[in-house]
Design an enzyme around this catalytic site. Structure first.
Site, PDB file in Angstrom:
ATOM      1  N   ASP A 284       0.722  -1.136  -0.062  1.00  0.00           N
ATOM      2  CA  ASP A 284       0.005   0.045  -0.076  1.00  0.00           C
ATOM      3  C   ASP A 284       0.902   1.254   0.054  1.00  0.00           C
ATOM      4  O   ASP A 284       2.283   1.162   0.134  1.00  0.00           O
ATOM      5  CB  ASP A 284      -0.847   0.011   1.119  1.00  0.00           C
ATOM      6  CG  ASP A 284      -2.250   0.793   0.901  1.00  0.00           C
ATOM      7  OD1 ASP A 284      -2.198   1.699  -0.163  1.00  0.00           O
ATOM      8  OD2 ASP A 284      -3.270   0.858   1.392  1.00  0.00           O
TER       9      ASP A 284
HETATM   10  C1  NOJ Z   1      -3.975   3.773  -0.146  1.00  0.00           C
HETATM   11  C2  NOJ Z   1      -5.270   3.039   0.255  1.00  0.00           C
HETATM   12  O1  NOJ Z   1      -5.281   2.267   1.278  1.00  0.00           O
HETATM   13  C3  NOJ Z   1      -5.428   1.850  -1.088  1.00  0.00           C
HETATM   14  O2  NOJ Z   1      -6.303   1.313  -0.829  1.00  0.00           O
HETATM   15  C4  NOJ Z   1      -5.293   2.827  -2.240  1.00  0.00           C
HETATM   16  O3  NOJ Z   1      -5.385   1.903  -3.375  1.00  0.00           O
HETATM   17  C5  NOJ Z   1      -3.901   3.413  -2.446  1.00  0.00           C
HETATM   18  N1  NOJ Z   1      -3.796   4.254  -1.131  1.00  0.00           N
HETATM   19  C6  NOJ Z   1      -3.599   4.110  -3.782  1.00  0.00           C
HETATM   20  O4  NOJ Z   1      -4.461   5.234  -3.684  1.00  0.00           O
END
Ligand code: NOJ
Length: 742
Positions: A284
């Site tokens: 993430d």
């Molecule tokens: C953080 C989020 O937790 C995730 O779900 C997302 O896809 C990413 N950022 C990218 O934006």
């Protein structure tokens, strides 16, 4: 029989051609790997944000010239980039690199790209897998036409705490329902096959147990038994793997002491070794680097080593890999075979998408224009949206409103809002215009006198507009109140410790309610289950419309005026107060269950009932459904048998309607304590007035298994009870059977 042979032959031929394609791609991957320097390999594992940030900015990012990095093959993929023209211009830069390895473009296409569908939790309330697959299909078609190759969806985290803002992004609290939805969404995004121009790679996220953040606070610690992990939280991820999902994203949280990004138990043992997942695992946003503040890695270098060794392939918007991985390999801290494997996973997908044949194949502005202009997409958002709305209450059958209702007062801060109807997770900025509630009602009853008064804004910090609202209510035959959260009160980083109506909205409701004897219908817009007891007690009808998307206003009006008979059911429990959280229908039995008459030493609160305000599976219709007695075709079964339960379902009312019939099972005695009720089947059935249909469910061993104390999946001989319900707290027919030892 002949048909069966033909199908089997077709399947074998199909899998033979899939195997041949796999081998051919693998060969190309290996040939390319052999040409790459370690720096170029690390480049494939480095993903950066090309445009808007969807998380905190990295300090390192400021010192980097990202465009030069792309031209030098030091970046393998971009996120947050969209649009045929924009993706094309980035791809042109990648084509200047030595090996001309194309970029992948990833985007959070969570519930829409150009047209916006209802937020995922709302869609889950439709219990309509076809509708969810269609929504993902259209989102993928639009995204792929906008140059996007990869969506960071579906989020398949089971979530039982409505304080957690991200409940809006998932399928709710239930493992069985969530697994079916995971499958439908992966299929929808990935279409017939990856490489088609209307398909995008899906991502099962966040692996794992991110939805169980302690106290519902985003990014918080997760600590749970391994039984619970395997039983409740992992199955939707497994369903995504079985549906062929191309990528996985790990998660920000630590799980039982290990950050998920550094967990080889999750990423290697379970995902790769047990489930045989072959796709890409991405971190993430900066979650590699965040292992440092977790206290699990000593510095960025250590974080890079731990993440890649644990099975994380790509470092999203992080600088751990790009700064340290090459040196770590040279120093012998990371085997080159592991890097090659991670890079191979990325290259494989680039070949599969056809990007080496034509890196611009998804970036065609003409096709983009044509696809985004398709009117069927907007029409589909309305179709799907009306299926998601849950009629929580309808006293004295106030709804549906007569189409001839002459004087309607639409009151509340969300009456004319557009942005709120779309919900939080909308990254693409060029979107289809939204139909708001006022417009929806005007479209439905053009002849009616409609007065629209906000009363206050969503935060509702002042009552200065209340008098105007009350005056409008007095002049009306019926009052519709549009209350709820703003779009940015749920979603990522939007946890709330109180989940009531913001500010003075309940007071606005009370003022309007008190001043008029007219029926008051509440349309609630929100990204999560809310606590709104005084409104729930006093409103005549409540329609929970969530955040319904582009055609939200029309879809709400369809339900209010009876053009669509509501069929949504809650995919998550609505508590009576925050103190009851976490609250799930699938709770475990205690040694002191509540009894009737009450035993003061049973498991209960002295200040609130154990039951929810609205239970999982609850949702009313404009008609009534009758359930006949339950018939089981056998009283006992063995592991290889299938038992069939059936009953008659009748539409006893005057209008056609759909009922979601729910099958629950309980394992009465087992080697570990089991939930008092678990959803194990559901069907959504349309019946005309007076129509009766025989409904049946097949129960086989797969529905009876659980993870025992040693994490073995077993079905233990013994008695099971079978419950058929219209909701988890509204069981209409019951029976039982025994699983015999073989
Ligand atoms: C953080 C989020 O937790 C995730 O779900 C997302 O896809 C990413 N950022 C990218 O934006």
């Amino acid at each position: 029989m002949k048909k069966l042979y033909i199908t089997a032959a077709c399947l074998m031929a199909l899998s033979a051609s899939a195997q041949a394609q796999d081998a051919a791609i693998q060969k190309k991957v290996n040939a390319l790997l052999a040409k790459m320097t370690i720096e170029e390999k690390v480049g494939q594992l480095h993903q950066i944000a090309g445009a808007d940030l969807t998380g905190p900015a990295s300090a390192e990012a400021k010192n980097r010239d990202r465009l030069t990095d792309i031209r030098n093959g030091r970046i393998g993929s971009l996120l947050t980039v969209t649009g045929a023209a924009q993706t094309r211009s980035f791809q042109e830069m990648a084509m200047q690199s030595r090996l001309k390895i194309p970029l992948l473009f990833a985007l959070d296409v969570i519930h829409g790209q150009h047209v916006v569908f209802p937020m995922p939790l709302a869609e889950a309330a439709s219990w309509d897998l076809g509708a969810m697959e269609l929504s993902a299909r259209i989102s993928a078609t639009e995204a792929a036409a906008s140059g996007v190759h990869w969506t960071f969806a579906p989020m398949v985290d089971v979530a039982r705490d409505p304080r957690w803002g991200r409940v809006m992004e998932g399928a709710g609290e239930d493992t069985f329902l969530g697994s079916k939805i995971a499958t439908a969404r992966v299929r929808g995004f990935q279409g017939k096959r990856l490489g088609d121009l209307d398909a995008v790679m899906a991502t099962a996220k966040h692996f794992a147990a991110y939805g169980a953040a302690q106290a519902g606070r985003d990014y918080n610690t997760v600590d749970m038994s391994y039984q619970q992990l395997h039983e409740v939280y992992l199955p939707p991820f497994k369903a995504a793997v079985d549906a062929g999902v191309a990528t996985f994203m790990n998660s920000f949280n630590s799980l039982n002491g290990i950050p998920a990004t550094g967990s080889s138990m999750l990423q290697r043992d379970i995902l790769r070794n047990q489930w045989k997942f072959k796709g890409i695992v991405i971190s993430d946003w900066k979650s590699v680097e965040e292992m440092v503040p977790h206290g699990f890695a000593s510095d960025l270098n250590d974080a890079a080593v731990k993440a890649i060794r644990a099975g994380n392939d790509i470092d999203m918007e992080g600088y751990a890999y790009t700064t340290h991985l090459a040196a770590a390999v040279k120093a012998g801290k990371v085997p080159i075979a592991r890097v090659d494997n991670a890079v191979g996973n990325v290259l494989y997908r680039k070949f599969e998408l056809g990007l080496f044949d034509d890196p611009f194949r998804f970036s065609d502005p003409e096709r983009e224009r044509r696809v985004l202009a398709d009117p069927a997409h907007r029409a589909a958002t309305r179709e799907v949206a009306r299926k998601t709305m849950v009629l929580l209450k309808n006293d004295k059958k106030v709804l549906p409103l007569a189409a001839g209702a002459t004087r309607i007062a639409l009151i509340g801060p969300l009456a004319e809002s557009r942005r709120d109807l779309e919900g939080a997770w909308i990254v693409n900025t060029k979107r289809a215009p939204v139909v708001n509630l006022a417009e929806g009602i005007r479209n439905a009853v053009p002849g009616a006198a409609l007065t629209v008064v906000a009363g206050c804004d969503v935060a509702c910090t002042s009552n200065s507009g209340f008098d105007a609202a009350v005056a409008a209510a007095r002049d009306a035959d019926v009052v519709v109140m549009a209350l709820g959260e703003s779009y940015d009160q749920s979603g990522e980083a939007r946890s709330r410790s109180e989940i009531g109506l913001p500010g003075l909205q309940s007071e606005l409701f009370a003022a309007v309610r008190k001043a008029t004897g007219k029926p008051v219908v509440v349309v609630m817009l929100a990204g999560r289950p809310m606590v709104f007891n005084s409104v729930a007690d006093q409103a005549d009808a409540i329609l929970y419309a969530w955040f319904p998307g582009t055609e939200g206003g029309n879809a709400v009006a369809d339900v209010l005026f009876g053009r669509y008979n509501p069929s949504g059911k809650l995919p998550i429990t609505f508590p009576r107060n925050v103190g009851q959280i976490p609250l799930s229908y699938a709770s475990y039995s205690t040694g002191r269950p509540q009894s009737d008459p009450p035993n003061p030493y049973s498991s209960y609160y002295i200040d609130v009932a154990n039951t929810p305000r609205y239970a999982f599976g609850h949702g009313l219709s404009y008609t009534e459904f009758g359930y006949g007695a339950l018939k089981l075709d056998r009283a006992t079964m063995r592991a290889a048998d299938t038992l069939t339960v059936s009953f008659d379902l009748t539409n006893k009312g005057k209008v056609a309607g759909e009922e979601v019939v729910q099958l629950y099972l309980r394992d009465l005695v087992s080697s570990v304590v089991r939930p008092v009720k678990e959803l194990k089947g559901f069907q959504k059935i349309m019946l005309q007035p007076g129509e009766t249909r025989r409904v049946s469910f097949a129960i086989d061993r797969s529905l009876l298994t659980f993870f025992d104390h040693s994490l073995k999946q077993v079905a233990e001989p013994g008695k099971f009870s079978v419950m058929i319900g219209s909701a988890s707290d509204d069981i209409r027919a019951q029976g039982g059977f025994e699983l015999l030892a073989n």
